[in-house]
Write a protein that holds these residues in place. Structure first.
Motif: not given
Length: 299
Positions: A1-27
């Protein structure tokens, strides 16, 4: 469970890092809208807090400030996940420290009795963990923190904060004793000072109304006489801030360090719209019937 949570956090952070700031600001703005419209308890708390600080504000001014504050809080939350995915150069580009403020850090570090950073809950406060990149080797920055309930998320956030050699001190794991040792060695201790301190805190006025305040800065100041600095982030854009440093002035007669800090923060929130809209108004700062009555000098 912990491993899957770590992977989910990593992927979520990576997706945010490549997303345009204007979209994240809107979110963040959409999330703020949802919080204020579908979480009535949270909306009531934010507006109640703002009303204490600014009773002269109209309903529209309160709502506007609440919306921007909540949106900035969401932005800060997302920054925690994306932090490990930005390299040093990009982080220094986003969170700048100019030469005059850097010199204030270096001058304070020359003092052998240690340095105490008092940090308010402004947007991007966690980005202050980048300061060792500017200050250089031998900085000796230690940060007092309150662990999160989720162990996986807490481990992730702690690791992010320690990325640039900031040493974390867990409040619940002998934190008080460890903070004493930091200043005794002439190093730097960073602590947030504007949270509800609970039953162990002291009742003091903030914006004219009593709330529970931490006594730690006064205990440390009394024992070690460190140089006290206000260190904070001033938001300049989405995931962008300037790092600001101000030395605490002379205390008034019988004034506590935390009273001076409260007064300093009041003035900032009253005079600076950017700081006002980026402060954590969602926090239950004025929780009723919490804290102890002040009895003389705190030691």
């Amino acid at each position: 469970m912990n491993t899957s949570q770590k992977q989910a956090i990593f992927v979520f952070g990576w997706m945010l890092s490549i997303s345009p700031s204007c979209l994240l600001d809107g979110l963040c703005k959409i999330l703020a809208f949802l919080v204020l419209n579908f979480l009535p308890g949270r909306r009531k708390l934010v507006l109640s807090n703002l009303k204490i600080g600014f009773p002269e504000f109209t309903r529209w001014e309160l709502l506007k400030t609440a919306f921007r504050s909540v949106s900035n809080s969401m932005e800060q939350g997302l920054l925690l996940f994306v932090w490990p995915h930005f390299n040093k150069a990009k982080l220094k580009q986003k969170f700048s420290l100019d030469k005059p403020n850097l010199n204030k850090f270096k001058k304070a570090n020359e003092q052998k009795s240690g340095v105490l950073w008092l940090i308010p809950h402004f947007c991007h406060a966690d980005a202050l963990s980048i300061t060792p990149l500017y200050i250089g080797e031998g900085h000796g920055v230690h940060a007092l923190y309150r662990p999160l309930r989720n162990e996986v998320v807490n481990s992730f956030v702690k690791s992010s904060r320690e990325r640039f050699e900031v040493v974390s001190i867990d409040r619940k794991d002998g934190g008080m004793l460890k903070t004493l040792k930091v200043l005794k060695r002439g190093k730097t201790l960073a602590t947030l000072f504007d949270q509800n301190a609970g039953g162990a805190g002291t009742k003091l006025k903030f914006f004219g109304k009593y709330c529970s305040c931490t006594t730690l800065p006064d205990i440390l100041a009394e024992k070690y006489k460190p140089k006290v600095l206000f260190v904070y982030t001033r938001r300049t854009g989405f995931w962008k801030s300037s790092i600001e440093v101000e030395e605490m002035g002379e205390l008034e007669t019988n004034e506590l360090v935390i009273e001076n800090a409260n007064r300093w923060l009041e003035n900032k929130l009253k005079s600076d719209v950017v700081l006002r809209e980026s402060w954590l108004w969602m926090h239950q700062r004025w929780k009723p019937n919490v804290g102890q009555t002040r009895k003389g000098k705190i030691r």
